[in-house]
Design a protein around this motif. Structure first.
Motif, PDB file in Angstrom:
ATOM      1  N   ASP A 330       8.011  -1.931   3.322  1.00 29.71           N
ATOM      2  CA  ASP A 330       6.998  -1.181   4.058  1.00 29.71           C
ATOM      3  C   ASP A 330       7.522   0.132   4.618  1.00 29.71           C
ATOM      4  N   SER A 376       5.720   0.947  -1.835  1.00 28.85           N
ATOM      5  CA  SER A 376       4.784   0.026  -1.197  1.00 28.85           C
ATOM      6  C   SER A 376       3.777  -0.485  -2.215  1.00 28.85           C
ATOM      7  N   ASP A 378       0.595  -0.570  -1.724  1.00 28.44           N
ATOM      8  CA  ASP A 378      -0.504   0.402  -1.727  1.00 28.44           C
ATOM      9  C   ASP A 378      -0.212   1.568  -2.659  1.00 28.44           C
ATOM     10  N   PRO A 404       7.522  -7.956   4.856  1.00 36.48           N
ATOM     11  CA  PRO A 404       7.393  -6.495   4.709  1.00 36.48           C
ATOM     12  C   PRO A 404       6.532  -6.089   3.517  1.00 36.48           C
ATOM     13  N   ALA A 405       6.581  -6.850   2.426  1.00 38.45           N
ATOM     14  CA  ALA A 405       5.750  -6.523   1.263  1.00 38.45           C
ATOM     15  C   ALA A 405       4.269  -6.672   1.597  1.00 38.45           C
ATOM     16  N   ARG A 407       3.003  -6.315   4.594  1.00 33.67           N
ATOM     17  CA  ARG A 407       2.663  -5.195   5.477  1.00 33.67           C
ATOM     18  C   ARG A 407       2.400  -3.925   4.672  1.00 33.67           C
ATOM     19  N   SER A 408       3.109  -3.773   3.557  1.00 43.37           N
ATOM     20  CA  SER A 408       2.901  -2.584   2.734  1.00 43.37           C
ATOM     21  C   SER A 408       1.603  -2.639   1.943  1.00 43.37           C
ATOM     22  N   SER A 409       0.901  -3.761   1.973  1.00 42.73           N
ATOM     23  CA  SER A 409      -0.367  -3.895   1.249  1.00 42.73           C
ATOM     24  C   SER A 409      -1.575  -3.968   2.182  1.00 42.73           C
ATOM     25  N   VAL A 450       1.059 -10.517  10.629  1.00 41.86           N
ATOM     26  CA  VAL A 450       0.494 -10.093   9.346  1.00 41.86           C
ATOM     27  C   VAL A 450      -0.674 -10.988   8.957  1.00 41.86           C
TER      28      VAL A 450
END
Length: 514
Positions: A330, A376, A378, A404-405, A407-409, A450
């Motif tokens: 992220d 990310s 996204d 963290p992955a 959160r990046s989506s 999350v």
């Protein structure tokens, strides 16, 4: 034949090709998956081509894909942009490498056929599943290391064998005093003559006086069985063949994930091409399966060798997959990852860790570390499928950095851009290891945060393992105990869409079990 007597150049070339036998051989097949399931062989990179052999027969030759180099800055500017994405480059990464390949089937036999696959009933069931498309053949590639590293592993195995023998001899010496204390049996008068031995074991009488005479010495031990020189090295015991067997184990272990992906692709809008995003592609079995089902697939893999293998394996199966060599986090950064997929001939690369070097479990040697850019979810989804596109199935398997992955989506999930998702989730001790290695925000408290954001985005979440389903958060709002005890799958589905876990979780909530 008459044309050859007249000096035809075409006929002479044909005769030369027949005499040299295979040097100018053509492809035996257009894709590896056209071969029968269970077929295995070796591959090597030669003169810009990936050449696939079955024993000594060339079956397929693929031109290495060319990757257009893009100008990249040496640092990030605090945000993700298109310059962060790095396309897999097999021509550069796999140059000079070789390995094994095999045609495997996606599917798991029933319990009664798991160890009796050769019975007529099980054969009929397997044929029916192949006919209706439930079992799909696809070709998978593995990479092998140099011979020197394999010899080091064999030397260590020999040393451990000598140590085991020494321990056994010491144990036998410790048993001798107890044997002396045992009661001796009285001598037997007129003992029976020894049983006749075979003529090979008998020796002439003069060997008692002259044991070193020719013909009286002990026979030499039998020579070890020599491997057939006609077989390629990847088809012998151990080594890359063992690695391919471990990859084949994913097909049975992840049978439910194959079904979930197939269900999401079939539920796509009529006439539209389904979009599938595979984060943590490993050897590409899920990405290639989705592409064979007619989906447009983008795969992300942090290990350079595995990312390149996914690209070439997809082409060998007759499909195209967009593969990126990135680590999904992220925050924009350049991190280090252990290249376990190319560490030795036994590790299939499924336990890579960001931020720290892991020791190869079989060799005990520190594996090579490599730098990789982060991206990310996204960013990958918007650059590949478009800013407003919908992902029909999102798969995340990133070995301890799934928080963290996810959160990046959140931006993609916040606009409802994912219909169905499956995330390898837990156990919590793996998150603690990731934080020790420098990955921030991988802990149970971050997971709860999350999950609340995902729920607010309009998604139903289920924690599954095997055929069991529970909510990821318990009645007190804390993480479910299963996330601490075992490795689970976190299933995310848009509210209102059907899912097999919906009825089961509703029944548990009504009963007050969760």
């Amino acid at each position: 034949m008459h044309a050859c007597r007249m000096g035809s150049t075409t006929c002479k070339l044909a005769l030369v090709a027949a005499l040299i036998g295979g040097t100018v051989a053509e492809n035996r097949t257009t894709t590896l998956r056209d071969l029968p399931a269970g077929t295995r062989g070796r591959w090597e990179y030669k003169d810009g081509d990936f050449v696939f052999y079955n024993k000594r027969e060339l079956v397929l030759r693929l031109r290495a894909p060319t990757v257009k180099k893009t100008k990249r800055s040496h640092d990030h500017h605090g945000t993700f942009d298109a310059s962060c994405l790095v396309r897999a480059d097999p021509r550069t990464v796999l140059a000079g490498m070789r390995g094994g390949w095999g045609v495997l089937e996606t599917g798991k036999p029933s319990v009664e056929c798991e160890h009796k696959s050769k019975t007529q009933l099980c054969r009929d069931r397997a044929a029916e599943k192949r006919q209706n498309g439930e079992w799909v053949p696809l070709a998978i590639m593995t990479v092998a290391t140099s011979e020197a590293a394999r010899r080091r592993l064999l030397d260590k195995a020999r040393r451990s064998w000598r140590l085991w023998q020494a321990i056994g001899r010491r144990r036998d010496k410790r048993k001798q005093p107890a044997q002396r204390r045992a009661k001796r049996k009285p001598p037997v008068l007129n003992p029976a003559p020894p049983a006749p031995t075979s003529p090979v074991a008998q020796r002439p009488p003069e060997c008692k006086k002259h044991p070193r005479r020719k013909g009286c010495r002990d026979p030499p031990p039998p020579a070890p069985e020599q491997a057939d020189p006609g077989l390629p090295w990847v088809q012998r015991r151990g080594g890359p063949a063992k690695k391919l067997g471990r990859v084949a184990g994913y097909f049975k272990r992840e049978a439910m994930l194959f079904k979930a992906m197939d269900r999401a692709i079939a539920a796509a809008a009529p006439g539209a091409t389904p979009n599938v995003l595979d984060i943590g592609a490993n050897h590409g079995i899920f990405a290639i399966f989705a592409a064979l089902r007619g989906a447009r697939v983008a795969a992300v893999e942090a290990q350079a060798a595995l990312a390149s293998l996914v690209k070439v394996s997809a082409l060998a199966n007759g499909v195209d997959v967009e593969v990126y060599h990135n680590a999904v986090l992220d925050v924009p950064a350049v991190v280090e990852i252990a290249e376990l997929g190319a560490a030795n001939d036994f590790n299939e690369g499924g336990t890579a860790s960001l931020g720290a070097a892991r020791m190869a479990s079989e060799g005990g040697e520190e594996v090579m570390m490599a730098q990789v850019r982060t991206a990310s979810v996204d960013l990958v989804a918007s650059e590949v499928f478009g800013a407003d596109a919908t992902i029909d199935f999102l798969k995340i398997d990133v070995e301890g950095v799934e928080i963290p992955a996810l959160r990046s989506s959140l931006e993609l999930l916040g606009r409802g851009g994912v219909r169905d998702a499956s995330v390898e989730f837990g156990p919590a001790k793996r998150w603690a290891e990731s934080e020790q290695h420098g990955v921030a925000g991988a802990n149970p408290a971050a997971a709860v945060d999350v999950l609340h954001k995902i729920d607010a985005a309009g998604y139903d979440a289920y924690l599954t393992w095997g055929r069991f389903c529970v909510p990821p958060l318990n009645a007190t709002g804390e993480l479910a105990d299963e996330a601490f005890a075992r490795e689970c799958q976190l299933e995310l589905v848009k509210s209102g869409l059907p899912h097999p876990c919906r009825k089961e979780v509703a029944r548990l909530v009504a009963r007050g079990s969760v």
